[in-house]
Design a protein around this motif. Sequence first.
Motif, PDB file in Angstrom:
ATOM      1  N   PHE A 127       5.974   6.540   1.221  1.00 53.47           N
ATOM      2  CA  PHE A 127       6.113   5.114   0.917  1.00 53.47           C
ATOM      3  C   PHE A 127       6.832   4.386   2.037  1.00 53.47           C
ATOM      4  CE2 PHE A 127       5.410   6.160  -3.662  1.00 53.47           C
ATOM      5  CZ  PHE A 127       4.290   5.365  -3.802  1.00 53.47           C
ATOM      6  N   GLY A 128       7.775   5.064   2.681  1.00 50.12           N
ATOM      7  CA  GLY A 128       8.443   4.456   3.831  1.00 50.12           C
ATOM      8  C   GLY A 128       7.479   4.182   4.959  1.00 50.12           C
ATOM      9  N   LEU A 129       6.577   5.140   5.222  1.00 46.35           N
ATOM     10  CA  LEU A 129       5.576   4.936   6.258  1.00 46.35           C
ATOM     11  C   LEU A 129       4.572   3.874   5.831  1.00 46.35           C
ATOM     12  CD1 LEU A 129       4.307   5.783   8.971  1.00 46.35           C
ATOM     13  CD2 LEU A 129       2.980   7.460   7.690  1.00 46.35           C
ATOM     14  N   ALA A 130       4.183   3.906   4.570  1.00 44.49           N
ATOM     15  CA  ALA A 130       3.187   2.946   4.092  1.00 44.49           C
ATOM     16  C   ALA A 130       3.714   1.520   4.124  1.00 44.49           C
ATOM     17  CB  ALA A 130       2.757   3.311   2.678  1.00 44.49           C
ATOM     18  N   SER A 131       5.016   1.371   3.963  1.00 41.68           N
ATOM     19  CA  SER A 131       5.572   0.020   3.975  1.00 41.68           C
ATOM     20  C   SER A 131       5.986  -0.434   5.368  1.00 41.68           C
ATOM     21  CB  SER A 131       6.773  -0.060   3.033  1.00 41.68           C
ATOM     22  OG  SER A 131       7.810   0.758   3.514  1.00 41.68           O
ATOM     23  N   SER A 132       5.748   0.425   6.358  1.00 41.67           N
ATOM     24  CA  SER A 132       6.091   0.027   7.724  1.00 41.67           C
ATOM     25  C   SER A 132       5.215  -1.147   8.156  1.00 41.67           C
ATOM     26  CB  SER A 132       5.932   1.196   8.686  1.00 41.67           C
ATOM     27  OG  SER A 132       4.563   1.490   8.865  1.00 41.67           O
ATOM     28  N   HIS A 133       5.713  -1.927   9.054  1.00 36.81           N
ATOM     29  CA  HIS A 133       5.003  -3.134   9.469  1.00 36.81           C
ATOM     30  C   HIS A 133       3.677  -2.812  10.144  1.00 36.81           C
ATOM     31  CE1 HIS A 133       8.401  -5.545   8.364  1.00 36.81           C
ATOM     32  NE2 HIS A 133       9.200  -4.759   9.074  1.00 36.81           N
ATOM     33  N   GLU A 134       3.630  -1.716  10.877  1.00 38.18           N
ATOM     34  CA  GLU A 134       2.401  -1.358  11.591  1.00 38.18           C
ATOM     35  C   GLU A 134       1.267  -1.045  10.617  1.00 38.18           C
ATOM     36  OE1 GLU A 134       0.788   2.600  13.778  1.00 38.18           O
ATOM     37  OE2 GLU A 134       2.828   2.002  14.229  1.00 38.18           O
ATOM     38  N   LEU A 135       1.561  -0.262   9.596  1.00 41.16           N
ATOM     39  CA  LEU A 135       0.522   0.122   8.651  1.00 41.16           C
ATOM     40  C   LEU A 135       0.097  -1.054   7.783  1.00 41.16           C
ATOM     41  CD1 LEU A 135      -1.214   2.454   7.706  1.00 41.16           C
ATOM     42  CD2 LEU A 135       0.515   2.970   6.019  1.00 41.16           C
TER      43      LEU A 135
END
Length: 132
Positions: free
Chosen positions: A116-124
Amino acid sequence: LLQNITRGLSAAFFLACGLIPFYFAFGADMGGFIYANPLAGALISNGCLLLLPMSLSMISTSILNSLGKEKYTFVFYVLGSIGMLLLLFLLTPLCHEYAYLIALFFHFCVVAFYVFGLASSHELVATLHFRD
């Protein structure tokens, strides 16, 4: 695409939340009936909370894998597995058969947290909005 991802995560969340009370209430009876073992029923009842982080981590890793982020999900899985094994070795003398449930709960929480941390990153998120 973002709408489909939100819908999938919401469905996994509500399905898990709907099944947790059922397994909590009837897990002991199910374990006694299906496995003829009262310990199996206790494990089903006490392990019902695993459904929530398990379902969220599974659906979110599948989503990230389909978006080409397989390397990240693999690293998160390995981190969660290492933590699970450490907890399993440390908690087995204290909690016996429940150590596996605790360690597995930790594993799924770690994977879900990082995914979820990666999914909520601005890039993704920018990639998802671009693909819509």
